[in-house]
Design a protein around this motif. Sequence first.
Motif, short mmCIF file in Angstrom:
data_model
loop_
_atom_site.label_atom_id
_atom_site.label_comp_id
_atom_site.label_asym_id
_atom_site.label_seq_id
_atom_site.Cartn_x
_atom_site.Cartn_y
_atom_site.Cartn_z
N ASN A 59 8.14 -22.52 -7.94
CA ASN A 59 7.45 -22.41 -9.24
C ASN A 59 6.82 -21.03 -9.36
O ASN A 59 6.79 -20.26 -8.39
CB ASN A 59 6.40 -23.53 -9.39
N GLY A 60 6.29 -20.75 -10.53
CA GLY A 60 5.72 -19.42 -10.78
C GLY A 60 4.43 -19.17 -10.01
O GLY A 60 4.15 -18.03 -9.60
N THR A 61 3.66 -20.21 -9.82
CA THR A 61 2.41 -20.06 -9.07
C THR A 61 2.71 -19.64 -7.63
O THR A 61 2.12 -18.70 -7.10
CB THR A 61 1.61 -21.39 -9.09
N ALA A 63 5.32 -18.16 -6.64
CA ALA A 63 5.88 -16.80 -6.66
C ALA A 63 4.75 -15.78 -6.48
O ALA A 63 4.89 -14.80 -5.73
CB ALA A 63 6.63 -16.55 -7.97
N ILE A 64 3.62 -16.01 -7.15
CA ILE A 64 2.48 -15.08 -7.03
C ILE A 64 1.84 -15.19 -5.66
O ILE A 64 1.57 -14.18 -5.00
CB ILE A 64 1.45 -15.36 -8.15
N VAL A 65 1.61 -16.42 -5.21
CA VAL A 65 0.98 -16.63 -3.89
C VAL A 65 1.82 -15.95 -2.81
O VAL A 65 1.30 -15.21 -1.96
CB VAL A 65 0.85 -18.14 -3.58
N LEU A 130 -0.74 -7.89 -13.05
CA LEU A 130 -0.51 -7.42 -14.41
C LEU A 130 0.23 -8.51 -15.18
O LEU A 130 1.42 -8.74 -14.96
CB LEU A 130 0.31 -6.13 -14.36
N VAL A 131 -0.48 -9.17 -16.08
CA VAL A 131 0.08 -10.33 -16.78
C VAL A 131 0.63 -9.90 -18.14
O VAL A 131 -0.11 -9.38 -18.98
CB VAL A 131 -0.99 -11.42 -16.99
N HIS A 132 1.91 -10.11 -18.34
CA HIS A 132 2.53 -9.79 -19.64
C HIS A 132 2.40 -11.03 -20.54
O HIS A 132 3.37 -11.72 -20.84
CB HIS A 132 4.00 -9.43 -19.45
N GLU A 156 3.46 -7.78 -11.04
CA GLU A 156 3.58 -8.30 -12.41
C GLU A 156 3.61 -9.83 -12.41
O GLU A 156 4.36 -10.43 -11.65
CB GLU A 156 4.87 -7.80 -13.07
N ASP A 157 2.81 -10.43 -13.27
CA ASP A 157 2.96 -11.85 -13.58
C ASP A 157 3.78 -11.88 -14.87
O ASP A 157 3.24 -11.72 -15.96
CB ASP A 157 1.59 -12.50 -13.76
N ALA A 158 5.09 -12.05 -14.68
CA ALA A 158 6.00 -12.01 -15.83
C ALA A 158 6.43 -13.42 -16.24
O ALA A 158 7.49 -13.60 -16.85
CB ALA A 158 7.22 -11.15 -15.48
N PHE A 180 8.10 -14.68 -11.62
CA PHE A 180 8.55 -15.44 -12.78
C PHE A 180 8.37 -16.93 -12.56
O PHE A 180 8.49 -17.41 -11.43
CB PHE A 180 10.04 -15.16 -13.05
N SER A 181 8.12 -17.64 -13.63
CA SER A 181 8.13 -19.10 -13.64
C SER A 181 9.32 -19.55 -14.46
O SER A 181 9.63 -18.95 -15.49
CB SER A 181 6.86 -19.63 -14.30
N PHE A 182 9.99 -20.61 -14.00
CA PHE A 182 11.04 -21.22 -14.80
C PHE A 182 10.66 -22.63 -15.22
O PHE A 182 11.50 -23.53 -15.35
CB PHE A 182 12.38 -21.21 -14.03
N TYR A 183 9.37 -22.86 -15.39
CA TYR A 183 8.86 -24.10 -15.99
C TYR A 183 9.67 -24.34 -17.27
O TYR A 183 10.01 -23.38 -17.97
CB TYR A 183 7.37 -23.91 -16.26
N PRO A 184 9.98 -25.60 -17.60
CA PRO A 184 10.90 -25.85 -18.72
C PRO A 184 10.55 -25.14 -20.03
O PRO A 184 11.44 -24.72 -20.78
CB PRO A 184 10.84 -27.37 -18.88
N ASP A 193 10.71 -27.76 -12.17
CA ASP A 193 9.99 -26.55 -11.82
C ASP A 193 10.90 -25.54 -11.12
O ASP A 193 11.88 -25.92 -10.49
CB ASP A 193 8.80 -26.88 -10.89
N GLY A 194 10.54 -24.28 -11.25
CA GLY A 194 11.26 -23.21 -10.55
C GLY A 194 10.52 -21.92 -10.71
O GLY A 194 9.63 -21.80 -11.57
N GLY A 195 10.85 -20.95 -9.88
CA GLY A 195 10.23 -19.64 -9.99
C GLY A 195 11.04 -18.62 -9.22
O GLY A 195 12.02 -18.97 -8.53
C1 LIG Z 1 3.45 -20.55 -16.37
C2 LIG Z 1 2.63 -19.45 -15.84
C3 LIG Z 1 2.35 -19.33 -14.47
C4 LIG Z 1 2.67 -20.38 -13.46
O1 LIG Z 1 3.96 -20.83 -13.41
P1 LIG Z 1 4.29 -22.31 -12.89
O2 LIG Z 1 5.77 -22.29 -12.76
O3 LIG Z 1 3.79 -23.26 -13.91
O4 LIG Z 1 3.61 -22.48 -11.57
C5 LIG Z 1 1.66 -18.21 -14.04
N1 LIG Z 1 1.24 -17.27 -14.91
C6 LIG Z 1 1.46 -17.36 -16.23
C7 LIG Z 1 0.97 -16.28 -17.13
C8 LIG Z 1 2.14 -18.48 -16.75
O5 LIG Z 1 2.32 -18.57 -18.07
#
Ligand SMILES: *Cc1c(COP(=O)(O)O)cnc(C)c1O
Length: 362
Positions: A59-61, A63-65, A130-132, A156-158, A180-184, A193-195
């Motif tokens: 998941n995207g979270t 990915a950052i961790v 850096l959050v887009h 980058e938090d893309a 990246f997050s691939f949340y639906p 979930d995916g990232g």
């Molecule tokens: C969705 C999102 C995340 C987290 O992604 P998940 O796949 O839900 O864990 C992180 N940062 C931003 C800005 C998001 O929109």
Amino acid sequence: MKVPFMDLGAMHAPIEAQVLDLVRELAGTSAFIGGRHVAEFESAWAAYCGVEHAVGVANGTDAIVLTLRALGVGPGDEVLVPANTFIASAAAVSATGATPVFVDVDPVHLQVTPDTLDAGRTERTKAILLVHLYGHIVVPGPILAFARAHDLLVVEDAAQAHGALWEGRRAGSFGVAACFSFYPGKNLGAWGDGGAVVTDDPALAARVRTLANHGRAGGDHYRHAEIGINSRLDALQAGVLSAKLPLLDGWNAQKDDIVDLYRNKLGGMIVEPPDGVTSAWHLLVVRVADRDAVRAELDRKEIQTGVHYPIPCHQQPAYNVAALAPIAEAAAPELLSLPLFPTMTEAQVEYVSAALTGALRG
Ligand SMILES: *Cc1c(COP(=O)(O)O)cnc(C)c1O
């Protein structure tokens, strides 16, 4: 007329048969974790973003961790995070043991600037997340120069910016790595979930892969180089993402056209990207006074809306810390996200715009 906030069903119709074939294939092979589908998506995603490596994660979270951990960010370190972002940006920093330091944004694009970052910088600052946000790339030049001057990493938090462009380069190609997050519901979303982490640095990519796979390095299944976690993109999700990737640019362009229609009606209300940025338009956010009343009025007209985000991170009960973020705090009660999806019709845009301007007139 009923207007949903988004319509994932319409986006999935063209790939449904392909995905169901994949489900049947996986039922036959039991190759659910790893394998060819994951490797194929990782290469395709890296190429699309214009970077050398992509590592699929859960998941995207994560990915950052995983990126921050792989960069050596942890307890005692501080990471600068915009006050107005989804909580996961901050929570991911906290999960590494580092401390998120919340910084303010500019009043027009609601993005961090070198000045707002500098206001949060201390001796302990190690990185900038850096959050887009909304799909709007933060113009990288000034941020990267600031980071270089103070020896900070830029990650980058893309998660909201799949396919967004600045000077012909994609979101995800500016920092030392991007997440990246691939949340639906994201611009490129899985059926679960995916990232992914993308980077040009092979050692960083390898370390993320190790940390995401129980600390395994090399081919030995029961030899663990470091203490990792289990955070993998599975074959089914990778297959869904590969099927959808060729459609991503078209969807983003359709949304860009729909935003043009909105712009004709709602001009100055829209939170726009900076000049030179082609947004991925994950969200179309307007600023309105008396937001909750306006939202209730749209709800009565069967128009689904969202709020991104109602409470700045530092004021969330989970953090509740002091931060110098008056602009983010003033914006939060005004933010309203309008329906936006590739198959949205001109009539729907007109209906939403008329309802909004009507509600504002009172
Ligand atoms: C969705 C999102 C995340 C987290 O992604 P998940 O796949 O839900 O864990 C992180 N940062 C931003 C800005 C998001 O929109």
